[in-house]
Motif scaffolding. Structure first.
Motif, PDB file in Angstrom:
ATOM      1  N   GLY A  49      49.353  31.727  73.905  1.00 55.99           N
ATOM      2  CA  GLY A  49      48.259  30.772  73.840  1.00 55.99           C
ATOM      3  C   GLY A  49      48.416  29.844  72.657  1.00 55.99           C
ATOM      4  O   GLY A  49      49.193  30.113  71.728  1.00 55.99           O
ATOM      5  N   ILE A  50      47.688  28.744  72.685  1.00 57.63           N
ATOM      6  CA  ILE A  50      47.768  27.744  71.622  1.00 57.63           C
ATOM      7  C   ILE A  50      47.229  28.306  70.312  1.00 57.63           C
ATOM      8  O   ILE A  50      47.815  28.096  69.238  1.00 57.63           O
ATOM      9  N   THR A  51      46.120  29.039  70.380  1.00 62.16           N
ATOM     10  CA  THR A  51      45.559  29.646  69.168  1.00 62.16           C
ATOM     11  C   THR A  51      46.568  30.575  68.514  1.00 62.16           C
ATOM     12  O   THR A  51      46.782  30.544  67.286  1.00 62.16           O
ATOM     13  N   GLU A  52      47.230  31.401  69.321  1.00 64.14           N
ATOM     14  CA  GLU A  52      48.199  32.359  68.786  1.00 64.14           C
ATOM     15  C   GLU A  52      49.418  31.652  68.198  1.00 64.14           C
ATOM     16  O   GLU A  52      49.957  32.068  67.163  1.00 64.14           O
ATOM     17  N   ARG A  53      49.864  30.581  68.846  1.00 61.94           N
ATOM     18  CA  ARG A  53      51.019  29.845  68.313  1.00 61.94           C
ATOM     19  C   ARG A  53      50.679  29.195  66.974  1.00 61.94           C
ATOM     20  O   ARG A  53      51.514  29.152  66.060  1.00 61.94           O
ATOM     21  N   ALA A  54      49.467  28.679  66.856  1.00 60.04           N
ATOM     22  CA  ALA A  54      49.063  28.077  65.580  1.00 60.04           C
ATOM     23  C   ALA A  54      48.989  29.129  64.480  1.00 60.04           C
ATOM     24  O   ALA A  54      49.444  28.899  63.351  1.00 60.04           O
ATOM     25  N   ALA A  55      48.445  30.280  64.816  1.00 61.52           N
ATOM     26  CA  ALA A  55      48.348  31.363  63.827  1.00 61.52           C
ATOM     27  C   ALA A  55      49.729  31.803  63.359  1.00 61.52           C
ATOM     28  O   ALA A  55      49.912  32.184  62.196  1.00 61.52           O
ATOM     29  N   ALA A  56      50.707  31.746  64.254  1.00 60.32           N
ATOM     30  CA  ALA A  56      52.069  32.133  63.890  1.00 60.32           C
ATOM     31  C   ALA A  56      52.664  31.203  62.839  1.00 60.32           C
ATOM     32  O   ALA A  56      53.592  31.586  62.116  1.00 60.32           O
ATOM     33  N   HIS A  57      52.108  29.989  62.723  1.00 61.13           N
ATOM     34  CA  HIS A  57      52.544  29.041  61.695  1.00 61.13           C
ATOM     35  C   HIS A  57      51.800  29.245  60.373  1.00 61.13           C
ATOM     36  O   HIS A  57      52.010  28.490  59.424  1.00 61.13           O
ATOM     37  N   GLY A  58      50.920  30.223  60.330  1.00 63.36           N
ATOM     38  CA  GLY A  58      50.141  30.443  59.120  1.00 63.36           C
ATOM     39  C   GLY A  58      48.896  29.591  59.047  1.00 63.36           C
ATOM     40  O   GLY A  58      48.290  29.450  57.972  1.00 63.36           O
ATOM     41  N   VAL A  59      48.502  29.013  60.174  1.00 60.59           N
ATOM     42  CA  VAL A  59      47.304  28.177  60.233  1.00 60.59           C
ATOM     43  C   VAL A  59      46.138  29.013  60.737  1.00 60.59           C
ATOM     44  O   VAL A  59      46.260  29.725  61.735  1.00 60.59           O
ATOM     45  N   HIS A  60      45.001  28.932  60.056  1.00 59.71           N
ATOM     46  CA  HIS A  60      43.798  29.617  60.524  1.00 59.71           C
ATOM     47  C   HIS A  60      43.404  28.998  61.858  1.00 59.71           C
ATOM     48  O   HIS A  60      43.163  27.790  61.950  1.00 59.71           O
ATOM     49  N   ALA A  61      43.346  29.802  62.922  1.00 58.78           N
ATOM     50  CA  ALA A  61      43.140  29.272  64.267  1.00 58.78           C
ATOM     51  C   ALA A  61      42.016  30.017  64.973  1.00 58.78           C
ATOM     52  O   ALA A  61      41.932  31.252  64.886  1.00 58.78           O
ATOM     53  N   VAL A  62      41.159  29.261  65.679  1.00 55.29           N
ATOM     54  CA  VAL A  62      39.994  29.829  66.340  1.00 55.29           C
ATOM     55  C   VAL A  62      39.882  29.246  67.748  1.00 55.29           C
ATOM     56  O   VAL A  62      40.068  28.046  67.948  1.00 55.29           O
ATOM     57  N   SER A  63      39.573  30.095  68.725  1.00 57.88           N
ATOM     58  CA  SER A  63      39.332  29.668  70.092  1.00 57.88           C
ATOM     59  C   SER A  63      37.831  29.464  70.298  1.00 57.88           C
ATOM     60  O   SER A  63      37.027  30.316  69.903  1.00 57.88           O
ATOM     61  N   VAL A  64      37.455  28.319  70.891  1.00 62.02           N
ATOM     62  CA  VAL A  64      36.043  27.943  70.993  1.00 62.02           C
ATOM     63  C   VAL A  64      35.739  27.461  72.416  1.00 62.02           C
ATOM     64  O   VAL A  64      36.578  26.806  73.054  1.00 62.02           O
ATOM     65  N   ASP A  65      34.544  27.756  72.907  1.00 63.44           N
ATOM     66  CA  ASP A  65      34.065  27.197  74.166  1.00 63.44           C
ATOM     67  C   ASP A  65      33.804  25.711  73.946  1.00 63.44           C
ATOM     68  O   ASP A  65      32.801  25.323  73.344  1.00 63.44           O
ATOM     69  N   GLY A  66      34.692  24.876  74.432  1.00 63.07           N
ATOM     70  CA  GLY A  66      34.588  23.440  74.190  1.00 63.07           C
ATOM     71  C   GLY A  66      33.522  22.740  74.996  1.00 63.07           C
ATOM     72  O   GLY A  66      33.297  21.540  74.799  1.00 63.07           O
ATOM     73  N   ASN A  67      32.842  23.449  75.895  1.00 67.15           N
ATOM     74  CA  ASN A  67      31.728  22.857  76.630  1.00 67.15           C
ATOM     75  C   ASN A  67      30.382  23.252  76.048  1.00 67.15           C
ATOM     76  O   ASN A  67      29.339  22.930  76.619  1.00 67.15           O
ATOM     77  N   SER A 107      54.082  19.587  62.087  1.00 67.85           N
ATOM     78  CA  SER A 107      52.880  19.242  61.335  1.00 67.85           C
ATOM     79  C   SER A 107      52.126  20.488  60.899  1.00 67.85           C
ATOM     80  O   SER A 107      51.636  20.567  59.762  1.00 67.85           O
ATOM     81  N   LEU A 108      51.999  21.469  61.792  1.00 66.81           N
ATOM     82  CA  LEU A 108      51.328  22.717  61.417  1.00 66.81           C
ATOM     83  C   LEU A 108      52.055  23.406  60.283  1.00 66.81           C
ATOM     84  O   LEU A 108      51.437  23.899  59.334  1.00 66.81           O
TER      85      LEU A 108
END
Length: 338
Positions: free
Chosen positions: A194-212, A159-160
């Protein structure tokens, strides 16, 4: 009840999180004590900031899809509480006519397009919705929630890749609560990845966020949907959070052997509702009074909803298969299959 006009948008986010928390905590008690909700139920207690922050960043015409942990996004997007509670009780008045249970919620009137139990399933569905928006030139965004476990399914990578190639207006919101059922992320993925890095490797703009941090989530969500609407392609937000209760069911699971009471307590200390209330207190000194009023309001609301659900009608036996597979007219014309 405090009039909506009396408090600012930041306080409204606190209110939305508290409503989800109170609804789920009361439902968890009913689930455990009465055994009348005969559906696997995944609670988001402790994760409210991800749903509230992300849905606050959407417009009414945007659509939201989720996996099995669906109550919080459903309510955050504006889903009908009574219809959800009726659904958990298997009643005809439920949002899926009593046939789907907790994992299959839907309220298209507010843009909650659906949830499903198959791991990673709605990642692809949201990507398809975004493709339709792009093909039709509609300024709409698809948002899909999923956990860290879903990122290890093939559909996530596919999908990514598809979304990146076609620059689709889809936001992938990964609620990274550190566990896939009872398997910690640190034992499932190599050190240094990491998940952010794997998404970026697909060419997807990826950001890590404090989810709390509901405000950080909202701001990151706004930036993501703005980017999608501008035609810049998909975005993945890795929202670091934590579920307090067991993977499925109403209980606590510190005695199951995969995580400790101390670890859970450390995340309880990072409660997203408490953090948000602390953050707005200087600008909204009435927040503590409001919290008490809201708590009473939402407690009464969910108890009323449960009472109404118990009085609602069961699906008719005559319509038991409604919505299930039925041979089409074309298939019937084709005659008997060999």
């Amino acid at each position: 009840m405090t009039p909506t006009a009396d408090y600012e948008p930041d306080a409204a986010l606190v209110r939305a999180m508290l409503r989800i928390r109170r609804v789920e905590e009361v439902l968890a008690d009913y689930y455990r004590d009465e055994q009348q909700m005969r559906t696997p139920t995944h609670f988001s207690i402790g994760q409210e900031a991800t749903a509230v922050g992300m849905c606050a960043a959407t417009r009414p015409g945007d659509v939201v899809y989720t996996g099995h942990r669906s109550h919080a996004p459903y309510l955050a997007k504006g889903g009908d509480l009574q219809a959800m509670v009726d659904e958990l009780h298997g009643r005809e008045t439920g949002c899926a006519k009593g046939r789907g249970g907790s994992i299959h919620l839907i309220d298209t009137a507010v843009g909650f397009a659906g949830s499903a139990a198959i791991l990673g399933e709605m990642i692809a569905v949201a990507t398809g919705a975004a493709w339709a928006f792009a093909l039709r030139g509609e300024p709409r965004v698809a948002l899909t929630f999923f956990g860290d476990g879903a990122t290890e399914e093939g559909v996530f990578a596919e999908s990514l890749n598809f979304a990146a190639v076609h620059r689709l207006p889809v936001v992938f919101a990964c609620e990274n609560n550190q566990y896939s059922i009872s398997s910690p992320l640190r034992q499932r993925q190599p050190v240094g990845t990491g998940i952010t890095e794997r998404a970026a490797a697909h060419g997807v703009h990826a950001v890590s966020v404090d989810g709390n941090d509901v405000f950080a989530v909202r701001d990151a969500g706004r930036a993501a949907v703005r980017r999608c609407r501008a035609g810049a392609g998909p975005v993945l937000l890795e929202l670091h959070t934590y579920r307090w209760r067991e993977h499925v069911g109403p209980g606590w699971d510190h005695d199951h052997g995969y995580r400790s009471a101390e670890e859970i307590d450390a995340w309880v200390d990072r409660c997203p509702i408490r953090r948000a209330a602390d953050a707005v207190r200087a600008a909204q000194p009435r927040i503590d009074r409001w919290l008490r009023e809201w708590d009473a309001e939402f407690t009464a609301e969910i108890h009323d909803a449960v009472r109404a659900a118990k009085a609602a009608p069961w699906p008719s036996i005559a319509e038991l298969t409604r919505g299930a597979y039925e041979p089409t007219a074309a298939a019937a014309v084709g005659g008997e299959r060999s």
